[in-house]
Design an enzyme around this catalytic site. Structure first.
Site, mmCIF file in Angstrom:
data_model
loop_
_atom_site.group_PDB
_atom_site.id
_atom_site.type_symbol
_atom_site.label_atom_id
_atom_site.label_comp_id
_atom_site.label_asym_id
_atom_site.label_seq_id
_atom_site.Cartn_x
_atom_site.Cartn_y
_atom_site.Cartn_z
ATOM 1 N N LYS A 43 -8.537 3.603 4.413
ATOM 2 C CA LYS A 43 -8.876 2.228 4.805
ATOM 3 C C LYS A 43 -10.332 1.862 4.518
ATOM 4 O O LYS A 43 -10.908 0.988 5.169
ATOM 5 C CB LYS A 43 -8.564 1.960 6.295
ATOM 6 N N HIS A 98 -7.861 11.415 -0.281
ATOM 7 C CA HIS A 98 -8.442 11.194 1.049
ATOM 8 C C HIS A 98 -8.799 12.540 1.692
ATOM 9 O O HIS A 98 -9.151 12.588 2.877
ATOM 10 C CB HIS A 98 -7.426 10.527 1.985
ATOM 11 N N SER A 128 -8.720 -1.951 10.295
ATOM 12 C CA SER A 128 -7.818 -1.936 9.141
ATOM 13 C C SER A 128 -6.696 -0.919 9.359
ATOM 14 O O SER A 128 -5.522 -1.203 9.099
ATOM 15 C CB SER A 128 -8.633 -1.591 7.885
HETATM 16 S S1 PPS Z 1 -5.617 3.106 2.066
HETATM 17 O O1 PPS Z 1 -4.289 2.829 2.646
HETATM 18 O O2 PPS Z 1 -6.307 4.075 2.909
HETATM 19 O O3 PPS Z 1 -5.574 3.534 0.677
HETATM 20 O O4 PPS Z 1 -6.380 1.717 2.178
HETATM 21 P P1 PPS Z 1 -7.722 1.323 1.397
HETATM 22 O O5 PPS Z 1 -7.364 0.797 0.062
HETATM 23 O O6 PPS Z 1 -8.693 2.434 1.455
HETATM 24 O O7 PPS Z 1 -8.311 0.159 2.295
HETATM 25 C C1 PPS Z 1 -7.642 -1.055 2.535
HETATM 26 C C2 PPS Z 1 -8.689 -2.065 2.916
HETATM 27 O O8 PPS Z 1 -9.426 -2.466 1.745
HETATM 28 C C3 PPS Z 1 -9.367 -3.884 1.624
HETATM 29 N N1 PPS Z 1 -9.396 -4.318 0.218
HETATM 30 C C4 PPS Z 1 -10.305 -5.158 -0.277
HETATM 31 N N2 PPS Z 1 -11.392 -5.724 0.281
HETATM 32 C C5 PPS Z 1 -12.126 -6.567 -0.516
HETATM 33 N N3 PPS Z 1 -11.814 -6.852 -1.793
HETATM 34 C C6 PPS Z 1 -10.732 -6.299 -2.399
HETATM 35 N N4 PPS Z 1 -10.441 -6.597 -3.658
HETATM 36 C C7 PPS Z 1 -9.934 -5.400 -1.621
HETATM 37 N N5 PPS Z 1 -8.814 -4.682 -1.871
HETATM 38 C C8 PPS Z 1 -8.509 -4.035 -0.733
HETATM 39 C C9 PPS Z 1 -8.036 -4.217 2.277
HETATM 40 O O9 PPS Z 1 -7.938 -5.605 2.551
HETATM 41 C C10 PPS Z 1 -8.086 -3.338 3.499
HETATM 42 O O10 PPS Z 1 -9.017 -3.802 4.471
HETATM 43 P P2 PPS Z 1 -8.633 -4.788 5.670
HETATM 44 O O11 PPS Z 1 -9.862 -4.848 6.528
HETATM 45 O O12 PPS Z 1 -7.463 -4.210 6.374
HETATM 46 O O13 PPS Z 1 -8.336 -6.117 5.042
#
Ligand code: PPS
Length: 284
Positions: A43, A98, A128
């Protein structure tokens, strides 16, 4: 399916876990010098970073990210559907993980392969994770955010303690082949971060190509890209898929934590992250 599979005290998602794979990664998997490894605590913006890296490789051409699922472009090494793909792939590989440092491939630590470690404010990681992992059947489902914060502080969430994960991987921060990025900096200056990644990878992109990378890795575009937004994965609790692009902002924790929860978190953070230089974490 709910709960975790445990390996040496670390909780893994049951649906993608195989003990032999996690053992093989540490002892048998050989990292190639031309591999690029994307490391995160869950996340923290993993999907965002993967799409940026893919777009840098294609100089902004979105064909690859729009036609191939993210887990085929940069498989999660510790997942039962990722490891077999990686060990059979010829040539340079994009590898996502991870895993905490002590479970990662020993061969990496004597190799020149490059790795990027992305860190996010753990308070936003919690929110998240609560909305995504807590509401899917990938992890254990907490009854409230308060419960999830408690589990997080104890390290009883997927991939264990954020504090140990970050402390562990940050021990590599002075190595030339290791780039540390922060989600907060990526949000504040996305183009600057893309350029930083290009420099680290030795890739030269023209201004138009940079703009394309920026455009196709934006939150809105990624949210609508089925190859990146997780909607292809059908979960028991979400048979129509669950979009991983929830809000994509910094500081959302302020809308969710009570004052008391924030105080408890601050105290634990200060204790567990003592010793890092001031300014190490952009959100503090
Ligand atoms: S995972 O399941 O662990 O692989 O998730 P991960 O990709 O690490 O994290 C998901 C969060 O990243 C946000 N996200 C983004 N933020 C800004 N810009 C872009 N392009 C973007 N893509 C993914 C996603 O919205 C999740 O955060 P939250 O706070 O839940 O929205």
């Amino acid at each position: 399916m709910s709960g975790y599979s445990w390996f040496e005290g670390i909780p893994f998602p049951v649906m993608w876990f195989q003990k032999e794979i996690v053992e093989d990664i540490r002892n048998m998997f050989v990292v190639k010098e031309e591999d690029l490894i994307i490391l995160t605590y869950p996340k923290s913006g993993t999907h965002w970073l993967i799409d940026i890296v893919c777009l840098i490789q294609t100089k902004g051409d979105p064909k690859w990210i729009q036609s191939v699922p993210i887990w085929d472009r940069s498989p999660w090494i510790e997942y039962s559907n990722g490891y077999p793909v990686l060990i059979h792939k010829e040539g340079p590989r994009l590898i996502t993980s991870h895993l905490p440092i002590h479970l990662f491939s020993k061969s990496f630590f004597s190799s020149k392969a490059k790795a990027i470690y992305l860190i996010r404010n753990p308070r936003d990681v919690i929110v998240s994770g609560y909305y995504f992992l807590g509401k899917s059947n990938i992890g254990k489902n907490p009854e409230s955010l308060g419960t999830y914060i408690e589990w997080f502080l104890e390290g009883n969430v997927l991939y264990g303690s954020w504090f140990e994960h970050v402390r562990g991987w940050l021990s590599m921060r002075k190595c030339d082949n290791f780039l540390v990025l922060y989600y907060e900096d990526m949000k504040k200056d996305t183009k600057g971060t893309i350029k930083k990644i290009c420099d680290f990878l030795g890739k030269k992109l023209g201004p138009d190509e940079l703009d394309l990378v920026l455009k196709y890795s934006s939150f809105q575009v990624m949210k609508e890209n089925n190859m990146s937004n997780f909607s292809l994965i059908k979960l028991d609790l979400h048979p129509n898929g669950l979009n991983i692009m929830r809000k994509g902002t910094t500081g959302d924790w302020k809308n969710h934590f009570t004052v008391a929860q924030a105080e408890v978190f601050d105290k634990v953070f200060q204790e567990k992250m003592a010793g890092f230089p001031p300014g190490m974490f952009p959100w503090e």
